[in-house]
Scaffold this motif. Structure first.
Motif, mmCIF file in Angstrom:
data_model
loop_
_atom_site.group_PDB
_atom_site.id
_atom_site.type_symbol
_atom_site.label_atom_id
_atom_site.label_comp_id
_atom_site.label_asym_id
_atom_site.label_seq_id
_atom_site.Cartn_x
_atom_site.Cartn_y
_atom_site.Cartn_z
ATOM 1 N N ARG A 102 0.832 -1.205 0.000
ATOM 2 C CA ARG A 102 0.000 0.000 0.000
ATOM 3 C C ARG A 102 0.866 1.255 0.000
ATOM 4 N NH1 ARG A 102 -4.443 -0.313 4.411
ATOM 5 N NH2 ARG A 102 -5.025 -2.021 3.008
ATOM 6 N N LEU A 103 1.940 1.253 0.806
ATOM 7 C CA LEU A 103 2.850 2.397 0.825
ATOM 8 C C LEU A 103 3.548 2.559 -0.524
ATOM 9 C CD1 LEU A 103 4.474 2.027 4.364
ATOM 10 C CD2 LEU A 103 2.723 3.661 3.649
ATOM 11 N N ALA A 104 3.949 1.455 -1.124
ATOM 12 C CA ALA A 104 4.605 1.510 -2.430
ATOM 13 C C ALA A 104 3.657 2.014 -3.508
ATOM 14 C CB ALA A 104 5.145 0.134 -2.799
ATOM 15 N N GLU A 105 2.385 1.671 -3.374
ATOM 16 C CA GLU A 105 1.384 2.110 -4.356
ATOM 17 C C GLU A 105 1.111 3.604 -4.234
ATOM 18 O OE1 GLU A 105 -3.275 1.139 -5.589
ATOM 19 O OE2 GLU A 105 -2.157 -0.226 -4.278
ATOM 20 N N GLU A 141 4.297 7.922 -5.599
ATOM 21 C CA GLU A 141 4.500 7.993 -7.042
ATOM 22 C C GLU A 141 5.969 7.849 -7.428
ATOM 23 O OE1 GLU A 141 2.751 11.528 -8.567
ATOM 24 O OE2 GLU A 141 0.688 10.930 -8.085
ATOM 25 N N ALA A 142 6.871 8.140 -6.508
ATOM 26 C CA ALA A 142 8.298 8.004 -6.811
ATOM 27 C C ALA A 142 8.732 6.546 -6.858
ATOM 28 C CB ALA A 142 9.129 8.759 -5.774
ATOM 29 N N VAL A 143 7.964 5.644 -6.224
ATOM 30 C CA VAL A 143 8.282 4.213 -6.271
ATOM 31 C C VAL A 143 7.811 3.661 -7.607
ATOM 32 C CG1 VAL A 143 7.785 1.949 -5.276
ATOM 33 C CG2 VAL A 143 8.178 3.912 -3.772
ATOM 34 N N LYS A 144 8.748 3.183 -8.400
ATOM 35 C CA LYS A 144 8.439 2.680 -9.736
ATOM 36 C C LYS A 144 8.459 1.164 -9.825
ATOM 37 C CE LYS A 144 8.244 6.907 -11.222
ATOM 38 N NZ LYS A 144 6.918 7.524 -11.504
ATOM 39 N N GLY A 145 8.949 0.510 -8.776
ATOM 40 C CA GLY A 145 9.011 -0.944 -8.811
ATOM 41 C C GLY A 145 9.223 -1.511 -7.421
ATOM 42 N N VAL A 146 8.999 -2.818 -7.313
ATOM 43 C CA VAL A 146 9.136 -3.522 -6.042
ATOM 44 C C VAL A 146 10.094 -4.690 -6.216
ATOM 45 C CG1 VAL A 146 7.942 -5.011 -4.381
ATOM 46 C CG2 VAL A 146 6.869 -2.883 -5.137
ATOM 47 N N GLU A 163 -2.728 -10.536 -3.882
ATOM 48 C CA GLU A 163 -2.404 -9.147 -3.543
ATOM 49 C C GLU A 163 -1.295 -8.604 -4.433
ATOM 50 O OE1 GLU A 163 -3.882 -7.033 -1.651
ATOM 51 O OE2 GLU A 163 -5.355 -8.382 -0.751
ATOM 52 N N ILE A 164 -0.283 -9.412 -4.725
ATOM 53 C CA ILE A 164 0.806 -8.958 -5.600
ATOM 54 C C ILE A 164 0.290 -8.763 -7.020
ATOM 55 C CG2 ILE A 164 3.051 -9.587 -6.579
ATOM 56 C CD1 ILE A 164 3.506 -11.179 -3.919
ATOM 57 N N THR A 165 -0.553 -9.689 -7.490
ATOM 58 C CA THR A 165 -1.142 -9.553 -8.827
ATOM 59 C C THR A 165 -1.997 -8.298 -8.917
ATOM 60 O OG1 THR A 165 -1.179 -11.968 -9.105
ATOM 61 C CG2 THR A 165 -2.624 -10.670 -10.529
ATOM 62 N N ALA A 166 -2.848 -8.054 -7.908
ATOM 63 C CA ALA A 166 -3.722 -6.880 -7.913
ATOM 64 C C ALA A 166 -2.906 -5.585 -7.846
ATOM 65 C CB ALA A 166 -4.695 -6.958 -6.744
ATOM 66 N N PHE A 167 -1.830 -5.588 -7.070
ATOM 67 C CA PHE A 167 -0.947 -4.417 -6.989
ATOM 68 C C PHE A 167 -0.394 -4.074 -8.371
ATOM 69 C CE2 PHE A 167 3.518 -3.082 -6.863
ATOM 70 C CZ PHE A 167 3.428 -1.866 -6.182
ATOM 71 N N LYS A 168 0.070 -5.069 -9.090
ATOM 72 C CA LYS A 168 0.613 -4.830 -10.433
ATOM 73 C C LYS A 168 -0.459 -4.304 -11.383
ATOM 74 C CE LYS A 168 3.259 -7.569 -12.487
ATOM 75 N NZ LYS A 168 3.748 -8.762 -13.174
ATOM 76 N N GLN A 169 -1.651 -4.881 -11.311
ATOM 77 C CA GLN A 169 -2.733 -4.458 -12.198
ATOM 78 C C GLN A 169 -3.166 -3.026 -11.922
ATOM 79 O OE1 GLN A 169 -5.613 -7.555 -11.448
ATOM 80 N NE2 GLN A 169 -4.748 -8.940 -12.987
ATOM 81 N N THR A 179 -1.348 -0.576 -10.447
ATOM 82 C CA THR A 179 -0.307 0.445 -10.534
ATOM 83 C C THR A 179 0.530 0.393 -11.805
ATOM 84 O OG1 THR A 179 1.364 -0.931 -9.441
ATOM 85 C CG2 THR A 179 -0.113 0.353 -8.012
ATOM 86 N N GLY A 180 0.630 -0.774 -12.413
ATOM 87 C CA GLY A 180 1.529 -0.933 -13.545
ATOM 88 C C GLY A 180 2.993 -0.978 -13.134
ATOM 89 N N LYS A 181 3.260 -1.017 -11.828
ATOM 90 C CA LYS A 181 4.640 -1.045 -11.345
ATOM 91 C C LYS A 181 5.217 -2.460 -11.446
ATOM 92 C CE LYS A 181 3.833 2.860 -8.260
ATOM 93 N NZ LYS A 181 3.945 3.455 -6.904
ATOM 94 N N LYS A 182 6.487 -2.548 -11.734
ATOM 95 C CA LYS A 182 7.160 -3.827 -11.940
ATOM 96 C C LYS A 182 7.511 -4.478 -10.603
ATOM 97 C CE LYS A 182 7.100 -3.267 -16.395
ATOM 98 N NZ LYS A 182 6.209 -4.110 -17.234
ATOM 99 N N VAL A 183 7.506 -5.810 -10.621
ATOM 100 C CA VAL A 183 7.873 -6.589 -9.444
ATOM 101 C C VAL A 183 8.953 -7.593 -9.822
ATOM 102 C CG1 VAL A 183 7.098 -8.239 -7.690
ATOM 103 C CG2 VAL A 183 5.592 -6.349 -8.379
ATOM 104 N N VAL A 184 10.050 -7.569 -9.089
ATOM 105 C CA VAL A 184 11.131 -8.536 -9.265
ATOM 106 C C VAL A 184 11.270 -9.316 -7.964
ATOM 107 C CG1 VAL A 184 13.633 -8.833 -9.540
ATOM 108 C CG2 VAL A 184 12.380 -7.216 -10.994
ATOM 109 N N VAL A 185 11.317 -10.639 -8.065
ATOM 110 C CA VAL A 185 11.524 -11.493 -6.896
ATOM 111 C C VAL A 185 12.993 -11.892 -6.821
ATOM 112 C CG1 VAL A 185 11.157 -13.857 -6.029
ATOM 113 C CG2 VAL A 185 9.195 -12.412 -6.598
ATOM 114 N N VAL A 186 13.558 -11.811 -5.614
ATOM 115 C CA VAL A 186 14.895 -12.343 -5.357
ATOM 116 C C VAL A 186 14.747 -13.418 -4.287
ATOM 117 C CG1 VAL A 186 17.236 -11.866 -4.573
ATOM 118 C CG2 VAL A 186 16.006 -10.164 -5.927
ATOM 119 N N MET A 187 15.123 -14.654 -4.634
ATOM 120 C CA MET A 187 14.993 -15.789 -3.722
ATOM 121 C C MET A 187 16.263 -15.980 -2.915
ATOM 122 S SD MET A 187 13.124 -18.493 -6.273
ATOM 123 C CE MET A 187 11.391 -18.282 -6.732
#
Length: 324
Positions: free
Chosen positions: A80-83, A86-91, A111-117, A119-127
């Protein structure tokens, strides 16, 4: 007689946490909000770093003095904070989890899928160490998945766990009498053996959840038929193996995840990486997964208590081999 009663009560406490009496010491709840802290970079634009770790559950965890937020609650608050910024462009989502309950894993995915839909912001996972079963399920919406060279991932499957007490109860002379409204009302009861009919019913449920998981993997990862069949065995994979079958996109480190997220989001190489925490940490860095220094959130013996105690009966997207 007293000895038998003692053993019966001990069994209930150890194997059925829901039966045990709960003693709570009430304290004022934590009200500190999540605040933004820069952990890397000085340039324009931001990436939000969010950690997802431990056994995934949707209910708050019981602490010594007060409950602590679940992974679902913390992730939704951070997203929610990332959404809103406006300066946050990705997660960048840092995942270190063997999975958890079916429902918690699915909520995180949603929730991650809905966030992307939205905001259009990109999500990268690091395992990190382990991103298996529900940990991998929650990673599926990512635009790019990076695994450390030593990551264990996969375990695309479902397990139904429930404690069984009937054999031991018979030995100590304890029994449970049940009156029910329908034949299957007490299916899965820990107090008697499972019937063949119940086994078949449970397998149908497991197959249903497993099909959903495998279908989502295919939807997001577009695996070959042979690789999808291999993944469907629910085995785990090393990072090299996962790359070969198509479960991940890259082997690297968290800095490689930042670089990919900046590229996807169109950010400069020195853009900021921010984390959301409730407390200030001296010399903070991207490897700090904690949101609060509250001692109430410290786990007994330094391990996740959820991984030590016998699990509550239920269906799980979890790799049991990661219990520690």
């Amino acid at each position: 007689m007293r000895l038998r009663l003692f053993f019966a009560l001990a069994l209930c406490v150890l194997l059925l946490p829901s039966c045990a009496p709960k003693i709570k010491i009430f304290a004022a709840p934590t009200t500190e909000p999540l605040k933004e802290f820069v952990v890397e970079g000085t340039g324009e634009g931001k990436l939000a770093l969010i950690h997802l770790q431990g056994m995934l559950v949707s209910q708050p965890k019981e602490g010594l003095l007060r409950p602590t937020p679940s992974q679902v609650q913390e992730l939704v608050s951070a997203l929610r904070l990332a959404e809103e910024d406006e300066a946050v462009k990705g997660v960048v989502l840092a995942v270190d989890s063997p999975g958890g309950t079916v429902t918690a894993s699915d909520i995180l995915y949603h929730e991650i899928t809905a966030f992307k839909q939205r905001t259009g912001k990109k999500v990268v996972v690091v395992m990190f160490d382990v991103a298996a079963s529900g940990g991998y399920y929650a990673s599926l919406p990512a635009d790019w998945i990076v695994a450390h060279p030593t990551t264990i991932t996969g375990s695309v499957g479902v397990i139904f766990m429930r404690p069984k007490l009937s054999g031991l109860m018979g030995k100590i002379g304890v029994d449970v009498e049940v009156s029910k409204s329908g034949r299957d009302k007490d299916m899965g009861s820990p107090f008697r053996p499972t019937t063949p009919e119940e086994t078949a019913l449970f397998q149908d449920i497991i197959d249903d959840y497993a099909t959903r998981f495998v279908n989502l993997v295919q939807q997001h990862r577009k695996l070959s038929s042979a690789n999808l069949e291999l993944v469907g065995t629910a085995r785990v994979f090393t990072a090299n193996q996962a790359l070969k079958v198509g479960l991940i996109d890259q082997i690297g480190y968290i800095q490689d995840g930042f670089a990919k997220a900046r590229q996807l989001a169109g950010l400069p190489k020195d853009s900021q990486v921010v984390a959301y925490r409730r407390d200030t940490y001296p010399d903070d860095n991207p490897y700090n997964p904690m949101t609060s220094a509250d001692p109430e959130k410290m786990n007994l013996l330094g391990v996740d208590a959820d991984m030590l105690l016998p699990p509550k009966a239920g269906f799980y997207y979890i790799w049991q081999g990661a219990a520690r």
